[in-house]
Structures are given as C-alpha cells and as structure tokens.
Write a protein that holds these residues in place. Sequence first.
Motif, short mmCIF file in Angstrom:
data_model
loop_
_atom_site.label_atom_id
_atom_site.label_comp_id
_atom_site.label_asym_id
_atom_site.label_seq_id
_atom_site.Cartn_x
_atom_site.Cartn_y
_atom_site.Cartn_z
N ASP A 1 -56.15 7.99 -113.67
CA ASP A 1 -55.87 5.96 -113.05
C ASP A 1 -55.05 5.67 -112.13
O ASP A 1 -54.76 6.27 -111.69
CB ASP A 1 -55.40 5.73 -114.20
CG ASP A 1 -53.95 6.79 -114.78
OD1 ASP A 1 -53.70 7.17 -113.95
OD2 ASP A 1 -53.00 6.22 -116.04
N PRO A 2 -54.45 4.36 -112.04
CA PRO A 2 -54.11 3.91 -111.05
C PRO A 2 -52.60 4.67 -111.25
O PRO A 2 -51.82 4.91 -110.11
CB PRO A 2 -53.83 2.79 -111.06
CG PRO A 2 -54.66 2.02 -112.18
CD PRO A 2 -54.38 3.56 -112.85
N PHE A 3 -52.00 5.59 -112.31
CA PHE A 3 -50.90 6.51 -111.96
C PHE A 3 -51.03 8.01 -111.81
O PHE A 3 -49.98 8.76 -111.26
CB PHE A 3 -50.27 5.49 -112.69
CG PHE A 3 -49.74 4.54 -113.13
CD1 PHE A 3 -48.16 4.14 -112.86
CD2 PHE A 3 -50.77 3.91 -113.94
CE1 PHE A 3 -48.36 2.59 -113.03
CE2 PHE A 3 -50.12 2.89 -114.64
CZ PHE A 3 -49.57 2.11 -113.82
#
Length: 208
Positions: free
Chosen positions: A47-49
């Motif tokens: 994911d983006p994190f």
Amino acid sequence: MKILGRRLKAREFHGAATHGFVVDRLRDDLLEARYVERVEYTETIIDPFGKELSFERVEYRQSHFRATAYGAGLEIRDPPRSVQPLMNRLSEATDFEVAISPYTVDVLAWAANFQSASGFSCQVDSLQISDLRLGDGIVAKVVIKGDRDVRQACAALAANRRYILERIQLRLDKPNSGTIVLSHSGAAALNVDHTDEEILEHLRIGLI
C-alpha cells in the motif's frame, strides 16, 4: 466418442476438485469439452505506506477442445500457454491407448481448400519461410509482406532452394474482411468480421 465421453465424465470437474473435465456436447462422432484447472495463489501488494497486504486468489483455467472420429481428431480452441496438462489428462483418460501426435499441413493447400469450400475471395499477403538454404551451412528465415498476393515473389526469391513454409496470412477480400493466419502445425488464428463458427467449419473441411 461416447466411450471417451464416459471416461471424461468419470473425471468430471466439481467445486472441490483441483482439475477435471466438463463435457459440453456429445454425439457418436463428436465430443466438445473443457479441461478445467483450479489454481490457488497468494497475491501480495504494497500500500502507499509501505505495508504488505496479501490476498488469496482463485483462478480457473479452461482449455476448450473438440474431439472427432474424423479429420485431425483433436482441435483446441483458444489454447493456453501450455497444453501439456490437457494432453496428460487426456492420455490418462484413454488409459494411454491413444497416441496424440503433432499435425503437419501444407498451408498453401489448406488455404486453397478453404477458399474452395467457403467461396471467399482472399489473397496471401504475408508468409514466413525458414531454413531457406543460401549455401553450405547457411540458412535464412524470411518474412515476405505485400499489398497484393506474395506467392510469386516467394517463388522468385527461393528459386529452386529448399525451405520450410511455416505460416501464411490470408486477407479476405470484400464484402468479407479480416485476416486468417494458417500455420504448418495445423493452427489457425482468426481476426475476421465474419462469424467465427462458419469460418472454422470451412477451415476444418479444408484441413481434411
């Protein structure tokens, strides 16, 4: 075909199976069926994190085929990348009593038979040859394309040299439109506006 149908039904695909057959149509001289494989795998994305997320996936891979008591015998429709699982399971289903052998065809004769059977006007606007002998130990692989029939150009280029004609492309003239690529292994790739089933039937007749 009915004996083969019974044997495939004995290996029928069901919800809990990892593989098996589905018989769609059965006649005295014709069987149409699918070989289905259930493939489970884990897909991981980030994911983006930067956190990894995993998902369990299930995929059903189907190989449509047609077996007949005449003609080439076995026809595979829209084949997967590898047909070996299908070949192995068919051999098992026939108790290894049936040999499945490659089919080799003269593509120009096949094209002529197709044209005669269908009545379609078409031309060979592309062909591929291999093992064109240019000299001792020297061979070439050549693709010839044109805006008209290229068979005469191929004959002129090859002269009296030996070569293997691997595939040709038929371009259908109006009112039909599209192309059909025929391979010397007995494969046909269709990109046509006409009904596929009608084209396929003419190709089957031409292959006999």
